[in-house]
Motif scaffolding. Structure first.
Motif, PDB file in Angstrom:
ATOM      1  N   ALA A 265       0.685  -1.189  -0.379  1.00 48.45           N
ATOM      2  CA  ALA A 265       0.059   0.344  -0.326  1.00 48.45           C
ATOM      3  C   ALA A 265       0.667   1.077   0.175  1.00 48.45           C
ATOM      4  N   LEU A 266       2.006   1.657   0.959  1.00 49.15           N
ATOM      5  CA  LEU A 266       2.929   2.927   0.712  1.00 49.15           C
ATOM      6  C   LEU A 266       4.023   2.628  -0.406  1.00 49.15           C
ATOM      7  N   LEU A 267       3.611   1.534  -1.410  1.00 48.45           N
ATOM      8  CA  LEU A 267       4.405   1.424  -2.210  1.00 48.45           C
ATOM      9  C   LEU A 267       3.921   2.053  -3.286  1.00 48.45           C
ATOM     10  N   ARG A 268       2.406   2.480  -3.270  1.00 50.57           N
ATOM     11  CA  ARG A 268       1.779   3.074  -4.077  1.00 50.57           C
ATOM     12  C   ARG A 268       2.228   4.729  -4.226  1.00 50.57           C
ATOM     13  N   GLU A 269       2.565   4.232  -3.094  1.00 54.33           N
ATOM     14  CA  GLU A 269       2.489   6.618  -2.630  1.00 54.33           C
ATOM     15  C   GLU A 269       4.194   6.744  -3.166  1.00 54.33           C
ATOM     16  N   GLU A 270       5.050   5.848  -2.888  1.00 54.78           N
ATOM     17  CA  GLU A 270       6.597   6.133  -2.906  1.00 54.78           C
ATOM     18  C   GLU A 270       7.453   4.881  -3.698  1.00 54.78           C
ATOM     19  N   ARG A 271       6.954   4.732  -5.155  1.00 56.06           N
ATOM     20  CA  ARG A 271       7.791   3.514  -5.467  1.00 56.06           C
ATOM     21  C   ARG A 271       9.059   3.708  -5.264  1.00 56.06           C
ATOM     22  N   SER A 272       9.815   2.482  -5.273  1.00 54.55           N
ATOM     23  CA  SER A 272      10.847   2.226  -4.880  1.00 54.55           C
ATOM     24  C   SER A 272      11.574   2.392  -3.641  1.00 54.55           C
ATOM     25  N   ALA A 273      10.455   2.750  -2.688  1.00 54.97           N
ATOM     26  CA  ALA A 273      10.980   3.033  -1.122  1.00 54.97           C
ATOM     27  C   ALA A 273      11.615   1.739  -0.373  1.00 54.97           C
ATOM     28  N   LEU A 274      12.266   1.870   0.724  1.00 56.66           N
ATOM     29  CA  LEU A 274      13.308   0.623   1.335  1.00 56.66           C
ATOM     30  C   LEU A 274      11.388   0.420   2.370  1.00 56.66           C
ATOM     31  N   VAL A 275      12.290  -0.551   2.849  1.00 56.17           N
ATOM     32  CA  VAL A 275      10.794  -1.345   3.479  1.00 56.17           C
ATOM     33  C   VAL A 275      11.895  -1.959   4.458  1.00 56.17           C
ATOM     34  N   LEU A 276      11.727  -1.966   5.745  1.00 54.82           N
ATOM     35  CA  LEU A 276      12.961  -3.318   6.723  1.00 54.82           C
ATOM     36  C   LEU A 276      11.794  -3.995   7.168  1.00 54.82           C
ATOM     37  N   HIS A 277      12.358  -5.470   7.168  1.00 50.80           N
ATOM     38  CA  HIS A 277      11.427  -6.651   7.977  1.00 50.80           C
ATOM     39  C   HIS A 277      11.985  -7.894   8.843  1.00 50.80           C
ATOM     40  N   ASP A 278      12.055  -7.393  10.267  1.00 45.36           N
ATOM     41  CA  ASP A 278      12.591  -8.858  10.628  1.00 45.36           C
ATOM     42  C   ASP A 278      12.840 -10.361   9.663  1.00 45.36           C
ATOM     43  N   LEU A 279      13.885 -10.411  10.238  1.00 47.62           N
ATOM     44  CA  LEU A 279      14.946 -11.840   9.415  1.00 47.62           C
ATOM     45  C   LEU A 279      13.952 -12.805   9.401  1.00 47.62           C
ATOM     46  N   ARG A 280      12.823 -12.684  10.406  1.00 50.24           N
ATOM     47  CA  ARG A 280      11.678 -14.205  11.021  1.00 50.24           C
ATOM     48  C   ARG A 280      10.594 -14.045   9.876  1.00 50.24           C
ATOM     49  N   LEU A 281      10.374 -13.186   8.930  1.00 54.24           N
ATOM     50  CA  LEU A 281       9.256 -13.064   8.604  1.00 54.24           C
ATOM     51  C   LEU A 281       9.766 -13.471   7.505  1.00 54.24           C
ATOM     52  N   SER A 282       8.121 -14.075   6.746  1.00 56.80           N
ATOM     53  CA  SER A 282       8.420 -14.878   5.532  1.00 56.80           C
ATOM     54  C   SER A 282       9.131 -14.633   4.085  1.00 56.80           C
ATOM     55  N   ARG A 283       9.639 -15.606   3.485  1.00 54.91           N
ATOM     56  CA  ARG A 283      10.017 -14.684   2.289  1.00 54.91           C
ATOM     57  C   ARG A 283       9.496 -14.209   1.023  1.00 54.91           C
ATOM     58  N   PHE A 284       8.358 -14.599   1.384  1.00 56.31           N
ATOM     59  CA  PHE A 284       7.253 -14.366   0.648  1.00 56.31           C
ATOM     60  C   PHE A 284       7.033 -12.500   0.722  1.00 56.31           C
ATOM     61  N   VAL A 285       7.294 -11.423   1.797  1.00 55.62           N
ATOM     62  CA  VAL A 285       7.432 -10.307   1.938  1.00 55.62           C
ATOM     63  C   VAL A 285       8.265  -9.628   0.990  1.00 55.62           C
ATOM     64  N   SER A 286       9.150  -9.938   0.995  1.00 60.21           N
ATOM     65  CA  SER A 286      10.655  -9.049   0.483  1.00 60.21           C
ATOM     66  C   SER A 286      10.110  -9.341  -0.881  1.00 60.21           C
ATOM     67  N   GLU A 287       9.430 -10.602  -1.614  1.00 56.83           N
ATOM     68  CA  GLU A 287       9.457 -11.323  -3.048  1.00 56.83           C
ATOM     69  C   GLU A 287       7.932  -9.709  -3.499  1.00 56.83           C
ATOM     70  N   TYR A 288       7.353  -9.793  -2.698  1.00 59.46           N
ATOM     71  CA  TYR A 288       6.154  -8.601  -2.621  1.00 59.46           C
ATOM     72  C   TYR A 288       6.568  -7.381  -2.940  1.00 59.46           C
ATOM     73  N   ILE A 289       7.310  -6.924  -1.851  1.00 59.92           N
ATOM     74  CA  ILE A 289       8.050  -5.906  -1.926  1.00 59.92           C
ATOM     75  C   ILE A 289       8.376  -4.896  -3.126  1.00 59.92           C
ATOM     76  N   GLU A 290       9.538  -6.438  -3.458  1.00 62.27           N
ATOM     77  CA  GLU A 290      10.191  -6.251  -5.384  1.00 62.27           C
ATOM     78  C   GLU A 290       9.135  -5.786  -5.802  1.00 62.27           C
ATOM     79  N   LYS A 291       8.322  -7.267  -5.880  1.00 58.40           N
ATOM     80  CA  LYS A 291       7.177  -6.973  -7.224  1.00 58.40           C
ATOM     81  C   LYS A 291       6.213  -5.674  -6.660  1.00 58.40           C
ATOM     82  N   ALA A 292       6.470  -4.805  -6.613  1.00 62.83           N
ATOM     83  CA  ALA A 292       6.295  -3.671  -5.585  1.00 62.83           C
ATOM     84  C   ALA A 292       6.717  -2.515  -6.265  1.00 62.83           C
TER      85      ALA A 292
END
Length: 450
Positions: A265-292
């Protein structure tokens, strides 16, 4: 009295009055003001029966240490961070023990810019200063300054609601705690019909502990969502800096799914922004962030670490397995209510139920976080590094070892004498196989807790 043992990695927490009392709070306030050279300070508190007295002692000590004090009274922790960021005060203190039982109390402390003061960033120095300082006599009749903030805080959050006139029934479990303050904010959004649970202050937590990370505390919310056919369920923790989610079927939504929804949702407002996520979260988090169109980066666990890295990297958002969600736009601090609003925005934008948004995100099989008591963490880590040396190894925070179709992390808790295991695999069969193998290894050092 303020016991040295009450100083933890991230905050102060202890039994009242045995480990923390009014005079101990006064001593801490004086030491904090002197160490930070604070000219301005903000103090807030939760609903515990001991919080008002501790606040009085803390305010007295800060004043004696040279700070002009603003007393904001009964607030949630996110409210305190917002006020501290807006006022640009030198230090701010929230008196709370979060979800801990009522016999406990404590303090969360930050310096200018809402930067947390933890064990590694000055809290232990304050502890040592208390032991050696000469505490002056208490000032008579010091009156702290008051600041009106409710309307500005509410507007900051509600102005982010973009529901396009769509109506939603929202069940909100505030667990007799400070989520009541956030419930008041949500009540200002006209499209929301709120269904509150346990919305009177009671420091004994008579219905259940205020801890959404413990899924047993979400049962009443799950039942209420199903009973009332609510579109979504929200559960705040004791000081309202964490939030859990339940979808319209009454199913629990994990933090990595919420992190993904909000990040996109936030990347729709600011494309190419950096999102941090703790190392325990699923692989799909980074996959979707990069896809967005965004940039994703794993980070060390813990709010002090994450807030510091967000500032250094100018990250727009960060999500953590513990149900903490951080925003650059909220002074790099937690905002569970903004998280809820952004999830609702996505439901309105897409026209989908929360369960549909979740289904799109979930791709892998997960163990959840498993806890163990370990006598020798170092030898366990060494053994795992040796056995799984063929994987891609990260030692950013404990160990994380990644293979093409599965990964696991093992790290020592920063807040409890525990080792935590997380594992994810492409299939249930692979998850079961590797989980059994790892549990056998860890159990040779310890016993499984939950």
């Amino acid at each position: 009295m303020i016991s040295p043992q009450s100083f933890k990695s991230y905050d102060i927490r202890g039994l009242v009055p045995d480990e923390l009392d009014r005079e101990g709070a006064r001593a801490l306030g004086f030491a904090l003001a002197r160490k930070e050279g604070a000219k301005t300070a903000i103090v807030g508190r939760d609903m515990r029966s001991t919080s008002k007295e501790l606040a009085a002692g803390l305010i007295s000590g800060l004043s004696s240490g040279g700070a002009e004090v603003v007393d904001v009274g009964l607030v949630s922790t996110p409210e305190l961070y917002f006020i501290a960021g807006k006022e640009k005060c030198d230090v701010a203190v929230m008196i709370t023990a979060s979800h801990n039982p009522s016999i406990y109390n404590g303090m969360k402390i930050c310096r200018k810019g809402t930067m947390p003061i933890g064990g590694a960033s000055g809290l232990y120095e304050i502890r040592d200063r208390i032991a050696s300082q000469n505490l002056p006599a208490e000032k008579d009749n010091y009156t702290p300054r008051l600041v009106e903030h409710e309307s500005e805080y509410a507007y900051k959050l509600t102005s982010r609601a973009k529901l396009s006139g769509k109506k939603y029934r929202v069940a909100v479990d505030v667990a007799n705690a400070m989520g009541i303050r956030e419930l008041m904010v949500l009540g200002k959004i006209p499209e929301l019909s709120l269904i509150p649970l346990f919305d009177t202050y009671d420091p004994s937590f008579p219905n259940h502990p205020a801890n959404p990370l413990d899924h047993s505390t979400l049962v009443a919310l799950q039942d209420k969502v199903r009973e009332t056919e609510a579109n979504i369920g929200l559960a705040y923790d004791g000081d309202a800096d964490r939030i859990g989610f339940v979808d319209e079927r009454g199913e629990i939504v994990t933090a990595d799914v919420i992190t993904t929804i909000v990040a996109c949702a936030l990347l729709r407002e600011e494309r190419s922004a950096l999102v941090l996520h703790d190392l325990r979260l699923s692989r799909f988090v980074s996959e979707y962030i990069e896809k967005a169109g965004g940039r994703s980066k794993e980070c060390v666990v813990g709010h002090a670490n994450i807030k510091s890295e967000m500032r250094e990297s100018d990250a727009i958002f960060a999500g953590e397995l513990s149900c903490h969600y951080y925003y650059r736009d909220m002074y790099f601090a937690e905002s569970p209510t903004l998280t809820a609003i952004l999830v609702l925005n996505e439901m309105a934008r897409s026209g989908k139920a929360l369960s549909e948004l979740c289904k799109a995100a979930q791709k892998y099989c997960q163990s959840g976080e498993l806890n163990f008591q370990v006598q020798d963490t170092g030898s366990l880590i060494s053994l795992l590094l040796q056995k799984y040396s063929s994987g891609k190894i990260s030692q950013m925070d404990g160990i994380k070892i990644v293979y093409p179709s599965w990964w696991f992390s093992v790290r020592a808790s920063n807040t409890e004498p525990l080792v935590r295991l997380n594992l994810e695999a492409d299939t249930k069969e692979e998850l079961t196989l590797h989980l059994a193998e790892l549990q056998t290894i860890i159990n040779s050092h310890t016993h499984y807790l939950k």
